[in-house]
Design an enzyme around this catalytic site. Structure first.
Site, PDB file in Angstrom:
ATOM      1  N   GLY A  30      19.776   5.648  37.556  1.00  0.00           N
ATOM      2  CA  GLY A  30      20.934   5.456  36.692  1.00  0.00           C
ATOM      3  C   GLY A  30      20.664   4.641  35.444  1.00  0.00           C
ATOM      4  O   GLY A  30      21.577   4.033  34.886  1.00  0.00           O
ATOM      5  N   SER A  31      19.433   4.627  34.971  1.00  0.00           N
ATOM      6  CA  SER A  31      19.164   3.839  33.750  1.00  0.00           C
ATOM      7  C   SER A  31      19.846   4.473  32.538  1.00  0.00           C
ATOM      8  O   SER A  31      20.287   3.766  31.625  1.00  0.00           O
ATOM      9  CB  SER A  31      17.660   3.707  33.516  1.00  0.00           C
ATOM     10  OG  SER A  31      17.073   4.960  33.210  1.00  0.00           O
ATOM     11  N   ASN A  32      19.989   5.792  32.537  1.00  0.00           N
ATOM     12  CA  ASN A  32      20.730   6.433  31.431  1.00  0.00           C
ATOM     13  C   ASN A  32      22.220   6.091  31.534  1.00  0.00           C
ATOM     14  O   ASN A  32      22.865   5.816  30.533  1.00  0.00           O
ATOM     15  CB  ASN A  32      20.536   7.951  31.463  1.00  0.00           C
ATOM     16  CG  ASN A  32      19.209   8.371  30.835  1.00  0.00           C
ATOM     17  OD1 ASN A  32      19.057   8.332  29.626  1.00  0.00           O
ATOM     18  ND2 ASN A  32      18.254   8.706  31.656  1.00  0.00           N
ATOM     19  N   ASN A 123      23.268  17.431  29.082  1.00  0.00           N
ATOM     20  CA  ASN A 123      22.180  16.975  29.959  1.00  0.00           C
ATOM     21  C   ASN A 123      21.098  16.349  29.107  1.00  0.00           C
ATOM     22  O   ASN A 123      20.910  16.724  27.938  1.00  0.00           O
ATOM     23  CB  ASN A 123      21.597  18.162  30.731  1.00  0.00           C
ATOM     24  CG  ASN A 123      20.438  17.752  31.634  1.00  0.00           C
ATOM     25  OD1 ASN A 123      20.558  16.821  32.435  1.00  0.00           O
ATOM     26  ND2 ASN A 123      19.305  18.407  31.488  1.00  0.00           N
ATOM     27  N   HIS A 125      17.006  15.720  29.024  1.00  0.00           N
ATOM     28  CA  HIS A 125      15.775  16.191  29.654  1.00  0.00           C
ATOM     29  C   HIS A 125      14.597  15.446  29.014  1.00  0.00           C
ATOM     30  O   HIS A 125      14.578  15.262  27.787  1.00  0.00           O
ATOM     31  CB  HIS A 125      15.642  17.706  29.459  1.00  0.00           C
ATOM     32  CG  HIS A 125      14.415  18.272  30.095  1.00  0.00           C
ATOM     33  ND1 HIS A 125      14.324  18.493  31.462  1.00  0.00           N
ATOM     34  CD2 HIS A 125      13.224  18.621  29.576  1.00  0.00           C
ATOM     35  CE1 HIS A 125      13.109  18.954  31.745  1.00  0.00           C
ATOM     36  NE2 HIS A 125      12.424  19.043  30.616  1.00  0.00           N
ATOM     37  N   ASP A 166      18.057  24.083  31.712  1.00  0.00           N
ATOM     38  CA  ASP A 166      17.566  23.491  30.454  1.00  0.00           C
ATOM     39  C   ASP A 166      17.564  24.493  29.303  1.00  0.00           C
ATOM     40  O   ASP A 166      16.722  24.458  28.409  1.00  0.00           O
ATOM     41  CB  ASP A 166      16.137  22.937  30.642  1.00  0.00           C
ATOM     42  CG  ASP A 166      16.057  21.905  31.747  1.00  0.00           C
ATOM     43  OD1 ASP A 166      14.990  21.840  32.401  1.00  0.00           O
ATOM     44  OD2 ASP A 166      17.049  21.196  31.975  1.00  0.00           O
ATOM     45  N   GLU A 195      15.286   8.128  25.708  1.00  0.00           N
ATOM     46  CA  GLU A 195      16.446   8.777  26.357  1.00  0.00           C
ATOM     47  C   GLU A 195      17.682   7.894  26.279  1.00  0.00           C
ATOM     48  O   GLU A 195      18.798   8.359  26.016  1.00  0.00           O
ATOM     49  CB  GLU A 195      16.151   9.046  27.834  1.00  0.00           C
ATOM     50  CG  GLU A 195      15.211  10.191  28.095  1.00  0.00           C
ATOM     51  CD  GLU A 195      15.007  10.366  29.582  1.00  0.00           C
ATOM     52  OE1 GLU A 195      15.987  10.409  30.319  1.00  0.00           O
ATOM     53  OE2 GLU A 195      13.836  10.460  29.981  1.00  0.00           O
TER      54      GLU A 195
HETATM   55  C1  GRF Z   1      14.778  10.158  33.795  1.00  0.00           C
HETATM   56  O1  GRF Z   1      13.411   9.904  33.869  1.00  0.00           O
HETATM   57  C2  GRF Z   1      15.067  11.318  32.923  1.00  0.00           C
HETATM   58  O2  GRF Z   1      13.893  11.880  32.486  1.00  0.00           O
HETATM   59  C3  GRF Z   1      15.797  12.316  33.687  1.00  0.00           C
HETATM   60  O3  GRF Z   1      16.143  11.706  34.926  1.00  0.00           O
HETATM   61  C4  GRF Z   1      15.302  10.551  35.126  1.00  0.00           C
HETATM   62  C5  GRF Z   1      16.045   9.440  35.823  1.00  0.00           C
HETATM   63  O4  GRF Z   1      16.962   8.933  34.934  1.00  0.00           O
HETATM   64  N1  GRF Z   1      16.965  12.733  32.939  1.00  0.00           N
HETATM   65  P1  GRF Z   1      17.942   7.720  35.347  1.00  0.00           P
HETATM   66  O5  GRF Z   1      17.147   6.443  35.288  1.00  0.00           O
HETATM   67  O6  GRF Z   1      18.445   8.001  36.744  1.00  0.00           O
HETATM   68  O7  GRF Z   1      19.009   7.766  34.304  1.00  0.00           O
END
Ligand code: GRF
Length: 213
Positions: A30-32, A123, A125, A166, A195
């Site tokens: 979940g960093s995004n 999304n 990618h 994608d 990202e």
């Molecule tokens: C990320 O590495 C990204 O490339 C893809 O999912 C992976 C995990 O992302 N979209 P997150 O840290 O769970 O957001």
């Protein structure tokens, strides 16, 4: 009121400066998601995360949501067919959400959610689509392929989700220089940093365009 009008009235909110309601779909750390949460807190993004939905239990993304008082839902992909998962997500968000953001979400959506939310699902990618994408191309596999090919640049792509994998229209991309010393791990970290910027920029772009199409 037919669906089209319904969609239009949904987007009136945006022009009245009311926050855009979004749902974030996750499968991992979940960093995004965190970058979206942080951007909202810093008032860099005029939207409200109505729900975080995971296709697997016990992922850290759910902790991040709970820590920020965001409603969470888990629909375990191991117990559901693709269409069951897609329909459960649709039923959960259909009345309240303007935009669906796939942020590290690993399941494939199909059925009515794709029709009802056409051009309203995005999304992110971890490559420069159309390179290194499609079925089975996710996570470290992407970055290993980039290095194995000897690419000098890679990056990430935010795109609309359609009924392919994608394949939807590209919204924006960020590039990352690949050095001879890079490993898949070091590259994944560099791409992930981009990202986090790209996902926020893309949502902002869609809000400001007031089109979401
Ligand atoms: C990320 O590495 C990204 O490339 C893809 O999912 C992976 C995990 O992302 N979209 P997150 O840290 O769970 O957001």
């Amino acid at each position: 009121m037919n669906n089209n009008n319904n969609n239009n009235c949904k987007f009136n909110n945006i022009s009245n400066n009311k926050p855009l309601n979004i749902a974030v779909l996750v499968s991992g750390s979940g960093s995004n998601l965190q970058s979206i949460i942080d951007a909202i807190k810093l008032k860099n993004l005029n939207c409200k995360i109505i729900a975080v939905i995971s296709d697997r239990p016990d992922v850290f993304a759910l902790n991040r949501a709970k820590k920020n008082n965001i409603s969470t839902y888990v629909f375990d992909r191991r117990k559901l067919t693709r269409i069951q998962l897609s329909d459960l997500i649709f039923e959960t968000i259909v009345d309240n959400v303007h935009l669906i953001v796939l942020a590290g979400f690993l399941s494939i959506l199909e059925g009515k959610i794709l029709e009802e939310y056409k051009n309203k699902i995005i999304n992110i990618h971890p490559s420069l689509i159309p390179a290194f994408c499609g079925k089975g191309m996710y996570g470290m596999k992407v970055h290993k392929s980039v290095i194995d090919y000897g690419c000098q640049y890679t990056g990430c792509t935010v795109h609309y989700v359609d009924n392919g994998i994608d394949t939807g229209k590209i919204i924006l991309q960020k590039i990352v220089k690949v050095t001879p010393f890079d490993t898949p791990d070091s590259l994944s970290k560099k791409v992930l940093k981009e990202e986090h910027i790209a996902i926020v920029e893309a949502i902002k772009l869609l809000i400001e365009s007031e089109k979401l199409v």
